[in-house]
Design a protein around this motif. Structure first.
Motif, mmCIF file in Angstrom:
data_model
loop_
_atom_site.group_PDB
_atom_site.id
_atom_site.type_symbol
_atom_site.label_atom_id
_atom_site.label_comp_id
_atom_site.label_asym_id
_atom_site.label_seq_id
_atom_site.Cartn_x
_atom_site.Cartn_y
_atom_site.Cartn_z
ATOM 1 N N LEU A 98 34.441 57.692 15.309
ATOM 2 C CA LEU A 98 34.386 58.632 14.187
ATOM 3 C C LEU A 98 34.299 60.079 14.674
ATOM 4 C CD1 LEU A 98 31.971 56.657 11.828
ATOM 5 C CD2 LEU A 98 34.471 56.613 11.908
ATOM 6 N N THR A 99 33.621 60.290 15.799
ATOM 7 C CA THR A 99 33.565 61.637 16.379
ATOM 8 C C THR A 99 34.948 62.093 16.814
ATOM 9 O OG1 THR A 99 31.265 61.426 17.099
ATOM 10 C CG2 THR A 99 32.641 63.008 18.287
ATOM 11 N N ALA A 100 35.669 61.216 17.492
ATOM 12 C CA ALA A 100 37.030 61.555 17.911
ATOM 13 C C ALA A 100 37.923 61.815 16.697
ATOM 14 C CB ALA A 100 37.607 60.432 18.767
ATOM 15 N N LEU A 137 40.762 65.798 14.268
ATOM 16 C CA LEU A 137 41.669 66.036 13.140
ATOM 17 C C LEU A 137 41.178 67.141 12.216
ATOM 18 C CD1 LEU A 137 42.676 62.370 12.246
ATOM 19 C CD2 LEU A 137 43.928 64.028 13.639
ATOM 20 N N GLU A 138 39.874 67.184 11.946
ATOM 21 C CA GLU A 138 39.350 68.173 11.001
ATOM 22 C C GLU A 138 39.121 69.534 11.651
ATOM 23 O OE1 GLU A 138 38.831 67.742 7.671
ATOM 24 O OE2 GLU A 138 39.766 65.759 7.892
ATOM 25 N N LYS A 139 38.612 69.552 12.869
ATOM 26 C CA LYS A 139 38.302 70.816 13.525
ATOM 27 C C LYS A 139 39.426 71.285 14.458
ATOM 28 C CE LYS A 139 34.294 70.939 11.537
ATOM 29 N NZ LYS A 139 34.051 71.870 10.403
ATOM 30 N N GLY A 140 40.108 70.338 15.089
ATOM 31 C CA GLY A 140 41.208 70.716 15.981
ATOM 32 C C GLY A 140 42.476 71.081 15.235
ATOM 33 N N ARG A 148 42.264 76.511 19.076
ATOM 34 C CA ARG A 148 41.027 75.980 18.509
ATOM 35 C C ARG A 148 40.251 75.252 19.599
ATOM 36 N NH1 ARG A 148 45.957 75.759 16.878
ATOM 37 N NH2 ARG A 148 46.007 73.535 16.321
ATOM 38 N N ILE A 149 38.962 75.552 19.693
ATOM 39 C CA ILE A 149 38.066 74.829 20.591
ATOM 40 C C ILE A 149 37.131 73.987 19.728
ATOM 41 C CG2 ILE A 149 36.238 74.968 22.315
ATOM 42 C CD1 ILE A 149 37.373 77.638 23.209
ATOM 43 N N VAL A 150 37.169 72.689 19.943
ATOM 44 C CA VAL A 150 36.267 71.773 19.243
ATOM 45 C C VAL A 150 35.101 71.495 20.181
ATOM 46 C CG1 VAL A 150 36.021 69.554 18.084
ATOM 47 C CG2 VAL A 150 38.239 70.733 18.075
ATOM 48 N N PHE A 151 33.922 71.995 19.823
ATOM 49 C CA PHE A 151 32.755 71.878 20.691
ATOM 50 C C PHE A 151 32.000 70.607 20.329
ATOM 51 C CE2 PHE A 151 28.351 73.503 21.918
ATOM 52 C CZ PHE A 151 28.544 73.195 23.251
ATOM 53 N N CYS A 152 32.209 69.548 21.119
ATOM 54 C CA CYS A 152 31.627 68.238 20.847
ATOM 55 C C CYS A 152 30.368 67.989 21.662
ATOM 56 C CB CYS A 152 32.666 67.157 21.132
ATOM 57 S SG CYS A 152 32.104 65.485 20.776
ATOM 58 N N VAL A 199 29.184 64.554 13.365
ATOM 59 C CA VAL A 199 29.908 63.483 12.683
ATOM 60 C C VAL A 199 29.166 63.031 11.430
ATOM 61 C CG1 VAL A 199 28.858 61.566 13.981
ATOM 62 C CG2 VAL A 199 31.204 61.345 13.103
ATOM 63 N N SER A 200 27.853 63.210 11.408
ATOM 64 C CA SER A 200 27.079 62.813 10.226
ATOM 65 C C SER A 200 27.479 63.605 8.985
ATOM 66 C CB SER A 200 25.586 62.988 10.490
ATOM 67 O OG SER A 200 25.287 64.323 10.867
ATOM 68 N N ASP A 201 28.081 64.774 9.166
ATOM 69 C CA ASP A 201 28.530 65.565 8.020
ATOM 70 C C ASP A 201 29.648 64.872 7.246
ATOM 71 O OD1 ASP A 201 26.709 67.519 8.688
ATOM 72 O OD2 ASP A 201 28.162 68.787 9.727
ATOM 73 N N TYR A 202 30.270 63.884 7.880
ATOM 74 C CA TYR A 202 31.403 63.187 7.257
ATOM 75 C C TYR A 202 31.017 61.785 6.793
ATOM 76 C CZ TYR A 202 34.051 66.960 9.393
ATOM 77 O OH TYR A 202 34.521 68.199 9.756
ATOM 78 N N PHE A 203 29.732 61.561 6.589
ATOM 79 C CA PHE A 203 29.237 60.218 6.274
ATOM 80 C C PHE A 203 29.992 59.573 5.108
ATOM 81 C CE2 PHE A 203 26.325 57.339 4.024
ATOM 82 C CZ PHE A 203 26.034 56.450 5.045
ATOM 83 N N GLU A 204 30.260 60.346 4.075
ATOM 84 C CA GLU A 204 30.933 59.785 2.894
ATOM 85 C C GLU A 204 32.362 59.358 3.190
ATOM 86 O OE1 GLU A 204 29.382 59.157 0.117
ATOM 87 O OE2 GLU A 204 27.512 60.019 0.907
ATOM 88 N N ARG A 205 32.926 59.859 4.270
ATOM 89 C CA ARG A 205 34.311 59.532 4.611
ATOM 90 C C ARG A 205 34.418 58.503 5.734
ATOM 91 N NH1 ARG A 205 37.434 64.967 5.691
ATOM 92 N NH2 ARG A 205 39.099 63.444 6.063
#
Length: 366
Positions: free
Chosen positions: A134-136, A141-144, A243-247, A280-286
């Motif tokens: 889910l993190t990947a 997709l959302e941040k990159g 875009r830099i996705v800081f994971c 990733v918890s911000d996307y729990f509903e998805r």
């Protein structure tokens, strides 16, 4: 129910550098009775993640520091043994942020029920259908915001998250370049995962130049799991509006001194770069949406993944430190009281490679 005794890894003191037995201790104590709204889980699998090291410190993070004297926090998956919560009954499987222990007592609202499909291993909900996958999925997709034809650079590309990001990048029509810490991992991500190129950051005399050679048209999306020198070298190779996705920033988790900021941070302004962190918890509903898509990609053979499963609660510490030695292959998981059923299900699908590691083999990898 007869009295149950629970083994737990307890945080004794704040680690300095790599975590040792001076920092955490394996204890055995009786379990307390359940209270209203709580669920008792017999853990089957424990997730071993770099973020746990940050939670052991007193640095501000997205979760509070683990209090001294408390169990080492981690995500776990297990079977409900007893429940005082209406949403769970004995025999259910559940995932939650619990700890390195045989049994966990958790509030029912803090758990997520899971139901593997026929042929799927339980631990997939700690790896490909869990925080890793889910993190990947959401991070990239959302941040990159990848576009076909763009160049995507991924650090820790041989790791659980990074290896998936590169494959998703290819599915989206991008050129994928991975940074990894061994020739074996570099070959794996290119030959088996389909990355277009790989860079061994440990053997590169000039990492900035190595990235420039592997990404001659510049980097449009950088998925960063490492921070530090790798981020610094990448900053000099970014395209305008990259875009830099800081994971994550695993390179600094064990540092005992303040970690200097990127020396090339000016490039964020000079190249009008977007740098964004995410949880990733911000996307729990998805989550159901993402799991459905990842499940489809797996069924179609479009992505693959690795799990390295180590048997035994007593091996949590050694397994955890593999992360910081670069000795792990794919998602690290500790399995408790393995069963014949779990072993068969874990190896039943060709797209999943499970490395079940004995104590002797674990020692050889250190």
């Amino acid at each position: 129910m007869p009295e149950l005794r629970n083994r737990s890894w307890i945080l004794q003191k704040r680690p300095e550098g790599l975590v040792t037995l001076a920092d955490i201790e394996l204890r055995e104590e009786p379990l307390r009775p359940l209270q209203a709204g709580e669920v008792l889980i017999r853990n089957h699998y424990l997730s071993i993640d770099p973020a746990i090291r940050d939670w052991m410190s007193e640095r501000p993070s997205y979760l509070p520091s683990i209090p001294l004297g408390e169990v080492v926090r981690s995500t776990s998956l297990g079977e409900v043994i007893d429940s005082r919560h209406p949403a769970f009954k004995a025999g259910d499987l559940a995932v939650g942020v619990n700890g390195w222990e045989d049994y966990s007592i958790a509030r029912g609202e803090q758990l997520m029920p899971v139901q593997p499909m026929p042929g799927e291993a339980e631990q997939y909900f700690l790896s490909i259908y869990g925080a890793v996958g889910l993190t990947a999925y959401f991070g990239f997709l959302e941040k990159g915001r990848p576009q076909p034809g763009e160049t995507v650079l991924v650090s820790a590309a041989g790791g659980a998250v990074g290896s998936l990001v590169g494959q998703i990048a290819r599915l989206k029509g991008c050129r994928a370049v991975g940074l990894a810490g061994s020739e074996e991992k570099c070959r794996w991500i290119v030959d088996e995962l389909g990355f277009d190129a790989a860079i061994n950051y440990r053997t590169s005399a000039n990492l900035e130049e190595a990235i420039r050679e592997a990404c001659p048209e510049g980097v449009d999306v950088y998925f960063d799991n490492v921070g530090g020198e790798v981020l610094d070298a990448t900053l000099m190779n970014l395209n305008k509006n990259a875009r830099i996705v800081f994971c994550g920033a695993i390179s600094g988790y064990n540092s005992q001194q303040p970690v200097p900021g990127p020396y090339n941070f000016w490039q964020i302004l000079a190249r009008t770069v977007t740098l964004e962190g995410f949880l990733v918890s911000d996307y729990f509903e998805r989550f159901p949406e993402a799991i459905a898509q990842v499940r489809q990609w797996l069924a179609e053979g479009k992505i693959t993944f690795r799990e390295q499963v180590v048997d035994g609660l007593e091996h949590c510490l050694d397994t955890f430190n593999l992360l910081f030695e670069g000795a792990n292959t794919g998602k690290l998981i500790v399995r408790l009281a393995p069963t014949a059923e779990a072993g068969v299900r874990g190896n039943s699908l060709s797209h999943a490679t499970e490395a079940s590691v004995s104590a002797a083999v674990l020692e050889e990898t250190r």
